[in-house]
Design a protein around this motif. Sequence first.
Motif, PDB file in Angstrom:
ATOM      1  N   PRO A 135       0.839  -1.208   0.232  1.00  0.00           N
ATOM      2  CA  PRO A 135       0.141   0.204   0.146  1.00  0.00           C
ATOM      3  C   PRO A 135       0.777   1.281   0.012  1.00  0.00           C
ATOM      4  O   PRO A 135       0.236   2.506  -0.351  1.00  0.00           O
ATOM      5  N   GLN A 136       2.119   1.157   0.175  1.00  0.00           N
ATOM      6  CA  GLN A 136       3.034   2.312   0.278  1.00  0.00           C
ATOM      7  C   GLN A 136       3.253   2.921  -1.441  1.00  0.00           C
ATOM      8  O   GLN A 136       3.703   3.884  -1.374  1.00  0.00           O
ATOM      9  N   ALA A 137       3.245   1.945  -1.997  1.00  0.00           N
ATOM     10  CA  ALA A 137       3.580   2.216  -3.443  1.00  0.00           C
ATOM     11  C   ALA A 137       2.707   3.508  -4.001  1.00  0.00           C
ATOM     12  O   ALA A 137       3.573   4.462  -4.503  1.00  0.00           O
ATOM     13  N   PRO A 138       1.315   3.758  -4.142  1.00  0.00           N
ATOM     14  CA  PRO A 138       0.993   4.694  -4.388  1.00  0.00           C
ATOM     15  C   PRO A 138       1.526   6.060  -3.870  1.00  0.00           C
ATOM     16  O   PRO A 138       1.546   7.105  -4.348  1.00  0.00           O
ATOM     17  N   MET A 139       1.523   5.999  -2.653  1.00  0.00           N
ATOM     18  CA  MET A 139       2.017   7.157  -1.935  1.00  0.00           C
ATOM     19  C   MET A 139       3.271   7.619  -2.206  1.00  0.00           C
ATOM     20  O   MET A 139       3.787   8.870  -2.385  1.00  0.00           O
ATOM     21  N   ILE A 140       4.265   6.476  -2.498  1.00  0.00           N
ATOM     22  CA  ILE A 140       5.572   7.028  -3.082  1.00  0.00           C
ATOM     23  C   ILE A 140       5.372   7.543  -4.374  1.00  0.00           C
ATOM     24  O   ILE A 140       6.313   8.285  -4.707  1.00  0.00           O
ATOM     25  N   GLN A 141       4.602   6.850  -5.218  1.00  0.00           N
ATOM     26  CA  GLN A 141       4.521   7.327  -6.585  1.00  0.00           C
ATOM     27  C   GLN A 141       4.130   9.146  -6.589  1.00  0.00           C
ATOM     28  O   GLN A 141       4.728   9.634  -7.334  1.00  0.00           O
ATOM     29  N   GLN A 142       3.195   9.189  -5.553  1.00  0.00           N
ATOM     30  CA  GLN A 142       2.613  10.726  -5.706  1.00  0.00           C
ATOM     31  C   GLN A 142       3.924  11.338  -5.349  1.00  0.00           C
ATOM     32  O   GLN A 142       3.896  12.488  -5.589  1.00  0.00           O
ATOM     33  N   GLN A 143       4.592  11.179  -4.273  1.00  0.00           N
ATOM     34  CA  GLN A 143       5.875  11.807  -3.845  1.00  0.00           C
ATOM     35  C   GLN A 143       6.794  11.964  -4.908  1.00  0.00           C
ATOM     36  O   GLN A 143       7.406  13.345  -5.222  1.00  0.00           O
TER      37      GLN A 143
END
Length: 385
Positions: free
Chosen positions: A50-58
């Motif tokens: 689940p961290q992947a989308p947040m990292i992509q947004q960063q």
Amino acid sequence: MADTTQELDFEFQSRFEEDEETIKEKLLESGSLEDYRKEPGDYVYDVVVPQAPMIQQQQANMDEVLRNAFTLYAEDEYLDMKVIEADLERTPAQPAQGVLIVGASAGVIIPAGHELSCTVIDEDGNPITATVNEEVPFNEAGALSIDITTEGTGDIMNVPPGSSWFFSPPIAGVESITQPGRLIGGADREDDESLRNKWKAKKHKPVRSGNKHHYVTWALEVPGVGAAKTVPLWAGRNTVKVIIADTEGQPATPQLVTNVQMYIDPSQDGMGEGVAPVGAIVTVESVANLAINIAAGITLIAGSTLEEAAAAFRIDLDAYLDTLAAQVMDSNRKEPIVIVYNKLTGLLSMNPHVEDYTNFTVNSGTANITLLANEVPSSGTITLT
């Protein structure tokens, strides 16, 4: 020195953002997780993925920061900040100005600030309104001109000639109101493309102290100017004419012409009181509007109206004339710019509301029209019967 403007027209390339699947794989392949099960449904998988989308947004945010660090790619308020470094600023939306001819009986006074409404509507479907600039008294019966300024802003405020106006509230004794010419000066907020092009023109043309490109650069530094060109030695040695247009490519208002004159050469005596060098006598003027009036007899397609046909034709005519107006402001262009009669008839023949047409005239004729060096065309009256 070559013009490198076109060389700079390449797209921004992402430096940080990765797709979500790539990020997920990198997280699961981390050395710190090599001793754990990482299949879908496992605890580690459910915590890490689940961290992947947040990292992509960063990463996307980092790309956005990088993009807005360069004038070539920056957008909106970030572009505003960048062009300030080149002494440029975005032109805000502007109202339109113009003249109406009012017929009234003796003793009538048109007060300053009195409102008028027009039958032309804005984007929201409301009548365009304007106010009277200065009081106009009628010492005797007759017709006098009044200067008006629209209350709204934007290109849509450039109401075409022949539009109907009325005072709100009505003024007793006023018998007629006519609009002889197109309102000018109305402009939308300058878009990013126009502002960036001004920056390119200033930064990447061979500007030298007092050469012809420099005068264009100085003119573009004045808010409200969208295009400019120079006519060297137009009235003899040491004379320079600067012709300007607003951000819509249309005639500049008298106030805008004054602003540019005061910036470049306020005294016009060669004393170098503005940014122009000592010895240069500069005259600033606006492009002149040439109204293109169209008349034709038409056969409508079933279900269409004259109003629909005229509105569709005006849109196509404006688009064609805008391309010619842009060419007028090219200082390096030597060939005459021609409004081609057959291209205009082609616009009407392609009109989705018109079956056939006869007696097509342009400014009461059937010939091409060659523009003068300082003329920009705009749509005038369109009479379809």
